[in-house]
Structures are given as C-alpha cells and as structure tokens.
Design a protein around this motif. Sequence first.
Motif, PDB file in Angstrom:
ATOM      1  N   ASP A  98      34.896  55.439  36.214  1.00  0.00           N
ATOM      2  CA  ASP A  98      34.581  54.998  34.862  1.00  0.00           C
ATOM      3  C   ASP A  98      34.688  53.477  34.841  1.00  0.00           C
ATOM      4  O   ASP A  98      35.683  52.916  35.299  1.00  0.00           O
ATOM      5  N   VAL A  99      33.660  52.818  34.326  1.00  0.00           N
ATOM      6  CA  VAL A  99      33.648  51.364  34.256  1.00  0.00           C
ATOM      7  C   VAL A  99      33.413  50.975  32.806  1.00  0.00           C
ATOM      8  O   VAL A  99      32.424  51.377  32.201  1.00  0.00           O
ATOM      9  N   GLU A 100      34.334  50.199  32.248  1.00  0.00           N
ATOM     10  CA  GLU A 100      34.198  49.693  30.885  1.00  0.00           C
ATOM     11  C   GLU A 100      34.266  48.178  30.958  1.00  0.00           C
ATOM     12  O   GLU A 100      35.209  47.610  31.524  1.00  0.00           O
ATOM     13  N   VAL A 101      33.263  47.492  30.432  1.00  0.00           N
ATOM     14  CA  VAL A 101      33.204  46.040  30.504  1.00  0.00           C
ATOM     15  C   VAL A 101      33.262  45.467  29.096  1.00  0.00           C
ATOM     16  O   VAL A 101      32.542  45.916  28.207  1.00  0.00           O
ATOM     17  N   THR A 102      34.124  44.470  28.905  1.00  0.00           N
ATOM     18  CA  THR A 102      34.175  43.734  27.639  1.00  0.00           C
ATOM     19  C   THR A 102      34.097  42.249  27.960  1.00  0.00           C
ATOM     20  O   THR A 102      34.524  41.795  29.016  1.00  0.00           O
ATOM     21  N   VAL A 103      33.532  41.488  27.030  1.00  0.00           N
ATOM     22  CA  VAL A 103      33.405  40.045  27.186  1.00  0.00           C
ATOM     23  C   VAL A 103      34.137  39.389  26.032  1.00  0.00           C
ATOM     24  O   VAL A 103      33.898  39.717  24.865  1.00  0.00           O
ATOM     25  N   ALA A 104      35.051  38.478  26.344  1.00  0.00           N
ATOM     26  CA  ALA A 104      35.758  37.708  25.325  1.00  0.00           C
ATOM     27  C   ALA A 104      35.506  36.240  25.617  1.00  0.00           C
ATOM     28  O   ALA A 104      35.297  35.847  26.765  1.00  0.00           O
ATOM     29  N   GLY A 139      27.718  42.315  38.519  1.00  0.00           N
ATOM     30  CA  GLY A 139      26.470  41.600  38.773  1.00  0.00           C
ATOM     31  C   GLY A 139      25.643  41.367  37.532  1.00  0.00           C
ATOM     32  O   GLY A 139      25.073  40.290  37.339  1.00  0.00           O
ATOM     33  N   GLU A 140      25.564  42.369  36.666  1.00  0.00           N
ATOM     34  CA  GLU A 140      24.781  42.245  35.438  1.00  0.00           C
ATOM     35  C   GLU A 140      25.331  41.156  34.527  1.00  0.00           C
ATOM     36  O   GLU A 140      24.587  40.522  33.796  1.00  0.00           O
ATOM     37  N   LEU A 141      26.640  40.940  34.565  1.00  0.00           N
ATOM     38  CA  LEU A 141      27.256  39.980  33.656  1.00  0.00           C
ATOM     39  C   LEU A 141      27.558  38.646  34.302  1.00  0.00           C
ATOM     40  O   LEU A 141      28.044  37.734  33.637  1.00  0.00           O
ATOM     41  N   SER A 142      27.250  38.499  35.580  1.00  0.00           N
ATOM     42  CA  SER A 142      27.572  37.234  36.243  1.00  0.00           C
ATOM     43  C   SER A 142      26.748  36.081  35.696  1.00  0.00           C
ATOM     44  O   SER A 142      27.142  34.927  35.816  1.00  0.00           O
ATOM     45  N   GLY A 143      25.635  36.373  35.084  1.00  0.00           N
ATOM     46  CA  GLY A 143      24.818  35.336  34.458  1.00  0.00           C
ATOM     47  C   GLY A 143      25.516  34.657  33.291  1.00  0.00           C
ATOM     48  O   GLY A 143      25.110  33.582  32.864  1.00  0.00           O
ATOM     49  N   THR A 144      26.578  35.270  32.785  1.00  0.00           N
ATOM     50  CA  THR A 144      27.342  34.667  31.687  1.00  0.00           C
ATOM     51  C   THR A 144      28.264  33.567  32.195  1.00  0.00           C
ATOM     52  O   THR A 144      28.902  32.898  31.412  1.00  0.00           O
ATOM     53  N   ARG A 145      28.318  33.390  33.529  1.00  0.00           N
ATOM     54  CA  ARG A 145      29.156  32.382  34.184  1.00  0.00           C
ATOM     55  C   ARG A 145      30.594  32.424  33.687  1.00  0.00           C
ATOM     56  O   ARG A 145      31.110  31.465  33.150  1.00  0.00           O
ATOM     57  N   PRO A 146      31.253  33.559  33.895  1.00  0.00           N
ATOM     58  CA  PRO A 146      32.632  33.688  33.422  1.00  0.00           C
ATOM     59  C   PRO A 146      33.577  32.799  34.213  1.00  0.00           C
ATOM     60  O   PRO A 146      33.381  32.575  35.405  1.00  0.00           O
ATOM     61  N   GLU A 147      34.578  32.273  33.543  1.00  0.00           N
ATOM     62  CA  GLU A 147      35.624  31.515  34.229  1.00  0.00           C
ATOM     63  C   GLU A 147      36.514  32.474  35.001  1.00  0.00           C
ATOM     64  O   GLU A 147      37.016  32.156  36.062  1.00  0.00           O
ATOM     65  N   LEU A 148      36.677  33.668  34.438  1.00  0.00           N
ATOM     66  CA  LEU A 148      37.579  34.645  35.020  1.00  0.00           C
ATOM     67  C   LEU A 148      37.033  36.039  34.791  1.00  0.00           C
ATOM     68  O   LEU A 148      36.504  36.340  33.716  1.00  0.00           O
ATOM     69  N   VAL A 149      37.145  36.889  35.796  1.00  0.00           N
ATOM     70  CA  VAL A 149      36.829  38.303  35.654  1.00  0.00           C
ATOM     71  C   VAL A 149      38.117  39.064  35.916  1.00  0.00           C
ATOM     72  O   VAL A 149      38.648  39.036  37.026  1.00  0.00           O
ATOM     73  N   GLU A 150      38.628  39.712  34.879  1.00  0.00           N
ATOM     74  CA  GLU A 150      39.831  40.528  35.013  1.00  0.00           C
ATOM     75  C   GLU A 150      39.393  41.946  35.334  1.00  0.00           C
ATOM     76  O   GLU A 150      38.559  42.514  34.634  1.00  0.00           O
ATOM     77  N   ILE A 151      39.939  42.510  36.375  1.00  0.00           N
ATOM     78  CA  ILE A 151      39.659  43.901  36.718  1.00  0.00           C
ATOM     79  C   ILE A 151      40.946  44.685  36.507  1.00  0.00           C
ATOM     80  O   ILE A 151      41.911  44.526  37.248  1.00  0.00           O
ATOM     81  N   ASP A 152      40.962  45.488  35.452  1.00  0.00           N
ATOM     82  CA  ASP A 152      42.131  46.279  35.061  1.00  0.00           C
ATOM     83  C   ASP A 152      42.138  47.566  35.872  1.00  0.00           C
ATOM     84  O   ASP A 152      41.227  48.387  35.781  1.00  0.00           O
ATOM     85  N   LEU A 153      43.198  47.739  36.664  1.00  0.00           N
ATOM     86  CA  LEU A 153      43.304  48.890  37.559  1.00  0.00           C
ATOM     87  C   LEU A 153      44.240  49.970  37.029  1.00  0.00           C
ATOM     88  O   LEU A 153      44.576  50.901  37.766  1.00  0.00           O
ATOM     89  N   SER A 154      44.657  49.879  35.791  1.00  0.00           N
ATOM     90  CA  SER A 154      45.691  50.783  35.256  1.00  0.00           C
ATOM     91  C   SER A 154      45.289  52.255  35.300  1.00  0.00           C
ATOM     92  O   SER A 154      46.157  53.127  35.354  1.00  0.00           O
ATOM     93  N   GLU A 155      43.991  52.550  35.288  1.00  0.00           N
ATOM     94  CA  GLU A 155      43.547  53.939  35.305  1.00  0.00           C
ATOM     95  C   GLU A 155      42.861  54.321  36.613  1.00  0.00           C
ATOM     96  O   GLU A 155      42.293  55.404  36.729  1.00  0.00           O
TER      97      GLU A 155
END
Length: 136
Positions: free
Chosen positions: A19-25, A54-70
């Motif tokens: 399951d992959v859930e992506v949010t942008v802040a 890859g789909e969101l890399s065009g937003t040029r994020p400063e940081l990508v947090e990958i939450d592994l809790s689940e």
Amino acid sequence: MTDVDSSASCVSARPATLDVEVTVARDGTSPHLRVRLGGELDISTVGLLADAVGELSGTRPELVEIDLSELRFVDARGLRAFVDIDGDLRATGSRIVLTNPTPHIARILTLTAVDTEITVRSDGSVHACVHAPPLG
C-alpha cells in the motif's frame, strides 16, 4: 528405485501487496513529500514505490519522507530501491528520510548498513531533517 508421488501438490504463495499513500506538504517554498508504505516491499512491489516517487519528483521536493510504520517485510530489492531513490534525489539537491520503522525493519536497515547511507528516524522527528543541509 524410489517411487515418487506425482500427486503431491505445490503450495503457491500469495502475491505480495504494497500500500502506497503519498501526501505533499509545503514548508515555505519547497514541498515535502510523505510516502507511507504498508505491506511488503519486494521485487514484485518495488515498482509501485518507484512510480509513486517518480511521478512526484517533478515537484522538486527538498525532502521525501518514507514512513515505514506499516511495512511488514522488505527484501534486498526493496532496500536497493531506497538507496537508488536517495541517490536520484541527491542528484537534484533532495534526499529521503526513512521514518518509524518497526523493530524488525529497523534491524534489517542496520544489518545491511542502509542506515549508514540514509537517515533513519524512529521517533518521527522529520522536521529536524527538513532544514538540515544535504549530506555528501
């Protein structure tokens, strides 16, 4: 000569799911992506993670947090994906932070030394990482 029972059945494994859930802040002018993973990250599901980032890399994020809790399971291909994604993002001035791994996943990250290549936070304190300068 040994008799072989040809009526023995094979046990088929169930397919892995991720399951992959992506949010942008936004934190100022730079977006912060948060990707929450649940299930199993292995050779059959790693493409889902790569596609999401890859789909969101065009937003040029400063940081990508990958939450592994689940996340219940990760294999070598999943670990390689973390390192590959981090390398790709560092080339653009960004990076990933792995957060909230379960004890089992944290141990895998340590045993494979992935935690020496990528920042891992067990306390969920990503905000301290947002303004830290990129490593390297």
